[in-house]
Design a protein around this motif. Structure first.
Motif, short mmCIF file in Angstrom:
data_model
loop_
_atom_site.label_atom_id
_atom_site.label_comp_id
_atom_site.label_asym_id
_atom_site.label_seq_id
_atom_site.Cartn_x
_atom_site.Cartn_y
_atom_site.Cartn_z
N ALA A 29 -24.19 10.84 14.47
CA ALA A 29 -23.41 11.97 14.97
C ALA A 29 -22.41 12.45 13.93
O ALA A 29 -22.26 13.66 13.71
CB ALA A 29 -22.69 11.57 16.26
N VAL A 30 -21.73 11.51 13.27
CA VAL A 30 -20.76 11.89 12.24
C VAL A 30 -21.46 12.58 11.08
O VAL A 30 -20.99 13.60 10.56
CB VAL A 30 -19.97 10.65 11.75
N PHE A 31 -22.59 12.04 10.65
CA PHE A 31 -23.33 12.65 9.55
C PHE A 31 -23.80 14.06 9.92
O PHE A 31 -23.65 15.00 9.13
CB PHE A 31 -24.53 11.78 9.17
N ALA A 32 -24.35 14.24 11.09
CA ALA A 32 -24.85 15.55 11.51
C ALA A 32 -23.71 16.56 11.63
O ALA A 32 -23.84 17.72 11.21
CB ALA A 32 -25.59 15.43 12.84
N CYS A 33 -22.58 16.13 12.16
CA CYS A 33 -21.43 17.04 12.32
C CYS A 33 -20.88 17.45 10.96
O CYS A 33 -20.58 18.62 10.73
CB CYS A 33 -20.36 16.35 13.16
N SER A 34 -20.75 16.48 10.05
CA SER A 34 -20.22 16.83 8.72
C SER A 34 -21.17 17.71 7.95
O SER A 34 -20.75 18.62 7.23
CB SER A 34 -19.87 15.57 7.93
N SER A 35 -22.47 17.48 8.08
CA SER A 35 -23.41 18.37 7.39
C SER A 35 -23.37 19.78 7.97
O SER A 35 -23.53 20.77 7.25
CB SER A 35 -24.83 17.80 7.43
N LEU B 207 -21.96 27.78 14.17
CA LEU B 207 -21.62 26.39 13.85
C LEU B 207 -21.53 25.56 15.13
O LEU B 207 -22.05 24.44 15.18
CB LEU B 207 -20.28 26.33 13.10
N LEU B 208 -20.89 26.10 16.13
CA LEU B 208 -20.74 25.36 17.38
C LEU B 208 -22.10 25.03 18.00
O LEU B 208 -22.36 23.89 18.38
CB LEU B 208 -19.88 26.18 18.36
N ARG B 209 -22.96 26.01 18.05
CA ARG B 209 -24.27 25.80 18.66
C ARG B 209 -25.11 24.81 17.86
O ARG B 209 -25.62 23.83 18.39
CB ARG B 209 -25.00 27.14 18.80
N TRP B 210 -25.26 25.08 16.56
CA TRP B 210 -26.10 24.20 15.73
C TRP B 210 -25.42 22.87 15.48
O TRP B 210 -26.08 21.84 15.38
CB TRP B 210 -26.46 24.89 14.42
N GLY B 211 -24.11 22.87 15.35
CA GLY B 211 -23.39 21.61 15.15
C GLY B 211 -23.52 20.70 16.35
O GLY B 211 -23.71 19.49 16.21
N THR B 212 -23.40 21.27 17.54
CA THR B 212 -23.55 20.48 18.76
C THR B 212 -24.97 19.93 18.87
O THR B 212 -25.16 18.74 19.16
CB THR B 212 -23.21 21.33 20.00
N LEU B 213 -25.94 20.77 18.63
CA LEU B 213 -27.33 20.34 18.68
C LEU B 213 -27.58 19.23 17.66
O LEU B 213 -28.21 18.21 17.96
CB LEU B 213 -28.27 21.52 18.43
N GLY B 214 -27.09 19.42 16.45
CA GLY B 214 -27.29 18.42 15.40
C GLY B 214 -26.58 17.12 15.70
O GLY B 214 -27.12 16.03 15.47
N THR B 215 -25.36 17.21 16.21
CA THR B 215 -24.58 16.01 16.53
C THR B 215 -25.26 15.21 17.64
O THR B 215 -25.40 13.98 17.54
CB THR B 215 -23.15 16.39 16.93
N VAL C 288 -28.60 10.64 19.34
CA VAL C 288 -29.76 10.13 20.07
C VAL C 288 -30.71 9.40 19.12
O VAL C 288 -31.17 8.28 19.41
CB VAL C 288 -30.47 11.27 20.83
N LEU C 289 -31.02 10.00 17.98
CA LEU C 289 -31.93 9.36 17.03
C LEU C 289 -31.33 8.08 16.48
O LEU C 289 -32.04 7.07 16.30
CB LEU C 289 -32.28 10.32 15.90
N GLY C 290 -30.03 8.10 16.19
CA GLY C 290 -29.37 6.87 15.72
C GLY C 290 -29.41 5.77 16.76
O GLY C 290 -29.65 4.60 16.44
N TYR C 291 -29.17 6.12 18.01
CA TYR C 291 -29.18 5.12 19.08
C TYR C 291 -30.58 4.54 19.25
O TYR C 291 -30.74 3.33 19.40
CB TYR C 291 -28.69 5.74 20.39
N LEU C 292 -31.59 5.41 19.22
CA LEU C 292 -32.97 4.94 19.38
C LEU C 292 -33.40 4.08 18.20
O LEU C 292 -34.19 3.13 18.36
CB LEU C 292 -33.93 6.11 19.56
N ALA C 293 -32.91 4.40 17.02
CA ALA C 293 -33.33 3.67 15.82
C ALA C 293 -32.64 2.33 15.69
O ALA C 293 -33.29 1.33 15.35
CB ALA C 293 -33.08 4.51 14.58
N ALA C 294 -31.31 2.26 15.92
CA ALA C 294 -30.62 1.01 15.61
C ALA C 294 -29.45 0.69 16.53
O ALA C 294 -28.65 -0.18 16.21
CB ALA C 294 -30.12 1.06 14.17
#
Length: 165
Positions: free
Chosen positions: A42-48, A14-22, A27-33
């Motif tokens: 980040a919140v969505f990725a962490c909660s998923s 969880l730590l590894r994949w959660g960190t990568l996902g967050t 980054v994708l959110g910042y680049l998009a909007a």
């Protein structure tokens, strides 16, 4: 693997994949909007990741318990078959009727009965073992004993493959 080891392993995943996902979501959110989308991503990725971890934990625990139970029954069935084969060899020795003493025959019979009455044995295998014991106790038909051991082997294979009657 003990429960605490399994939980630790799942937490590390969880730590590894959660960190990568967050980080990826940010980054994708910042680049998009912009910055607000980065926080939302980040919140969505962490909660998923947390939801996925909870699902995986429950799924892995169920599979481990099933494997432990199933393997226990299969091991018990293999042991019963080995004891039945030894009892068969004592009842119908290849060296002739005087090849095995009565004491040895009784000892193998006793061990075969103990193995067939084991609590962890699957019901279908237990029934086939009881049939084999009845034929071997009669001790007068070697072909019937071979058929009974064949039925025991078939019951074991059906259990191993998950087939019930």
């Amino acid at each position: 693997m003990h429960s605490s080891e399994r939980d630790r392993l799942l937490w590390l995943i969880l730590l590894r994949w959660g960190t990568l996902g967050t980080v990826s979501g940010a980054v994708l959110g910042y680049l998009a909007a912009g910055p607000w989308a980065a926080v939302a991503g980040a919140v969505f990725a962490c909660s998923s990741a947390l939801v996925s971890w909870a699902w995986a934990r429950r799924s892995v625990a169920g599979r481990l318990e099933e494997a432990r139970t199933r393997g226990y029954g299969e091991g018990a069935a293999d042991a019963v078959y080995g004891e039945m084969a030894a009892y068969n060899a004592a009842v119908f020795p290849l060296s002739g009727p005087d090849g095995v003493t009565d004491a040895e025959r009784q000892a193998r019979r006793r061990v075969a009965y103990r193995a067939a009455s084991f609590d962890g044995l699957p019901h279908s295998v237990r029934e086939a073992a009881a049939g084999a014991l009845a034929v071997l106790d009669a001790g007068n038909d070697q072909k019937a004993a071979e058929r009974a051991l064949g039925l025991l082997a078939t019951a074991m294979q059906r259990h191993r493959n998950g087939v019930t009657r």
